[in-house]
Scaffold this motif. Structure first.
Motif, mmCIF file in Angstrom:
data_model
loop_
_atom_site.group_PDB
_atom_site.id
_atom_site.type_symbol
_atom_site.label_atom_id
_atom_site.label_comp_id
_atom_site.label_asym_id
_atom_site.label_seq_id
_atom_site.Cartn_x
_atom_site.Cartn_y
_atom_site.Cartn_z
ATOM 1 N N SER A 19 0.832 -1.199 0.000
ATOM 2 C CA SER A 19 0.000 0.000 0.000
ATOM 3 C C SER A 19 0.874 1.259 0.000
ATOM 4 N N ILE A 20 1.879 1.281 0.864
ATOM 5 C CA ILE A 20 2.800 2.421 0.922
ATOM 6 C C ILE A 20 3.553 2.551 -0.396
ATOM 7 N N GLU A 21 3.991 1.450 -0.956
ATOM 8 C CA GLU A 21 4.696 1.433 -2.233
ATOM 9 C C GLU A 21 3.836 2.080 -3.322
ATOM 10 N N ASN A 22 2.564 1.687 -3.382
ATOM 11 C CA ASN A 22 1.666 2.211 -4.409
ATOM 12 C C ASN A 22 1.344 3.690 -4.211
ATOM 13 N N LEU A 23 1.308 4.141 -2.972
ATOM 14 C CA LEU A 23 1.056 5.557 -2.689
ATOM 15 C C LEU A 23 2.286 6.430 -2.938
ATOM 16 N N SER A 24 3.463 5.800 -2.973
ATOM 17 C CA SER A 24 4.711 6.559 -2.998
ATOM 18 C C SER A 24 5.399 6.645 -4.348
ATOM 19 N N PHE A 25 5.164 5.691 -5.225
ATOM 20 C CA PHE A 25 5.955 5.627 -6.457
ATOM 21 C C PHE A 25 5.083 5.564 -7.702
ATOM 22 N N LEU A 105 22.724 4.605 -3.599
ATOM 23 C CA LEU A 105 21.325 4.660 -3.992
ATOM 24 C C LEU A 105 21.175 5.565 -5.196
ATOM 25 N N GLU A 106 20.026 5.458 -5.848
ATOM 26 C CA GLU A 106 19.640 6.404 -6.880
ATOM 27 C C GLU A 106 18.410 7.147 -6.379
ATOM 28 N N VAL A 107 18.351 8.429 -6.692
ATOM 29 C CA VAL A 107 17.216 9.255 -6.284
ATOM 30 C C VAL A 107 16.869 10.188 -7.433
ATOM 31 N N ARG A 108 15.583 10.414 -7.620
ATOM 32 C CA ARG A 108 15.147 11.323 -8.685
ATOM 33 C C ARG A 108 15.777 12.698 -8.501
ATOM 34 N N THR A 109 16.156 13.296 -9.603
ATOM 35 C CA THR A 109 16.720 14.643 -9.579
ATOM 36 C C THR A 109 15.778 15.613 -8.861
ATOM 37 N N SER A 110 14.474 15.424 -9.037
ATOM 38 C CA SER A 110 13.480 16.341 -8.471
ATOM 39 C C SER A 110 13.123 16.056 -7.010
ATOM 40 N N ASN A 111 13.650 14.980 -6.434
ATOM 41 C CA ASN A 111 13.257 14.603 -5.072
ATOM 42 C C ASN A 111 14.159 15.289 -4.041
ATOM 43 N N ASN A 116 18.038 15.792 0.473
ATOM 44 C CA ASN A 116 18.456 16.494 1.698
ATOM 45 C C ASN A 116 18.589 15.536 2.871
ATOM 46 N N LEU A 117 17.664 14.593 2.983
ATOM 47 C CA LEU A 117 17.750 13.603 4.056
ATOM 48 C C LEU A 117 19.017 12.769 3.909
ATOM 49 N N TYR A 118 19.302 12.306 2.703
ATOM 50 C CA TYR A 118 20.498 11.493 2.482
ATOM 51 C C TYR A 118 21.768 12.280 2.797
ATOM 52 N N ALA A 140 18.441 10.133 -12.623
ATOM 53 C CA ALA A 140 18.663 9.754 -11.228
ATOM 54 C C ALA A 140 20.028 10.269 -10.795
ATOM 55 N N ILE A 141 20.083 10.770 -9.594
ATOM 56 C CA ILE A 141 21.347 11.146 -8.980
ATOM 57 C C ILE A 141 21.861 9.913 -8.242
ATOM 58 N N ILE A 142 23.116 9.555 -8.479
ATOM 59 C CA ILE A 142 23.744 8.451 -7.755
ATOM 60 C C ILE A 142 24.426 9.049 -6.532
ATOM 61 N N MET A 143 24.070 8.551 -5.363
ATOM 62 C CA MET A 143 24.660 9.052 -4.124
ATOM 63 C C MET A 143 25.361 7.903 -3.407
#
Length: 148
Positions: A19-25, A105-111, A116-118, A140-143
């Motif tokens: 449920s969380i997965e579907n609400l988040s991505f 990890l990879e994170v969307r450029t827009s996220n 900031n959390l990472y 995706a930004i690779i961090m």
């Protein structure tokens, strides 16, 4: 928040996690994919609960001495209470226990919220994966977090 509890991913949490997965991505993992993570010898997941309600989860694959975060998500109604921070702390703790030296990890450029959390945990941007996300071809930004 003191009421946040971290625990291991078990099949009994699958419905809430999906449920969380579907609400988040925009392109969520399928039930089959998530079930396979339960038996994937490389996968390690944590679940975050608030008063026995699953509010978030995070997972990674551990290969040799590196961890690759596959997904982190917090239910939209529970964002901003420290659940994301607790998830990352739990994943880092697992890395320390298993002598994992670095985490990526990879994170969307827009996220911006996630980036900031990472950064607060010492992740640094080290690369870009062009057109990484299938839903909109966003980069995706690779961090990386090294020397855990």
């Amino acid at each position: 928040m003191n009421n946040l509890e971290i625990c291991a991913f078990e099949k009994k949490y699958l419905r809430e996690i999906l449920s969380i997965e579907n609400l988040s991505f925009a392109v969520p993992w399928t039930k089959d994919s998530m079930e396979k993570e339960l038996t994937n010898k490389f996968a390690q997941y944590v679940v975050i609960k608030l008063d026995d309600v699953v509010v978030g989860y995070g997972g990674m694959w551990l290969i040799l001495d590196e961890g690759h975060i596959t997904n982190i998500a917090v239910h939209p109604e529970f964002r901003g209470i420290g659940a994301g921070k607790k998830i990352i702390e739990g994943l880092i703790d697992i890395c320390k226990e298993k002598n994992i030296n670095s985490l990526t990890l990879e994170v969307r450029t827009s996220n911006y919220v996630a980036k900031n959390l990472y950064r607060k945990f010492g992740f640094v941007e080290e690369g870009i994966r062009k057109n990484y996300y299938n839903d909109n071809n966003e980069d995706a930004i690779i961090m990386w977090k090294r020397n855990i």
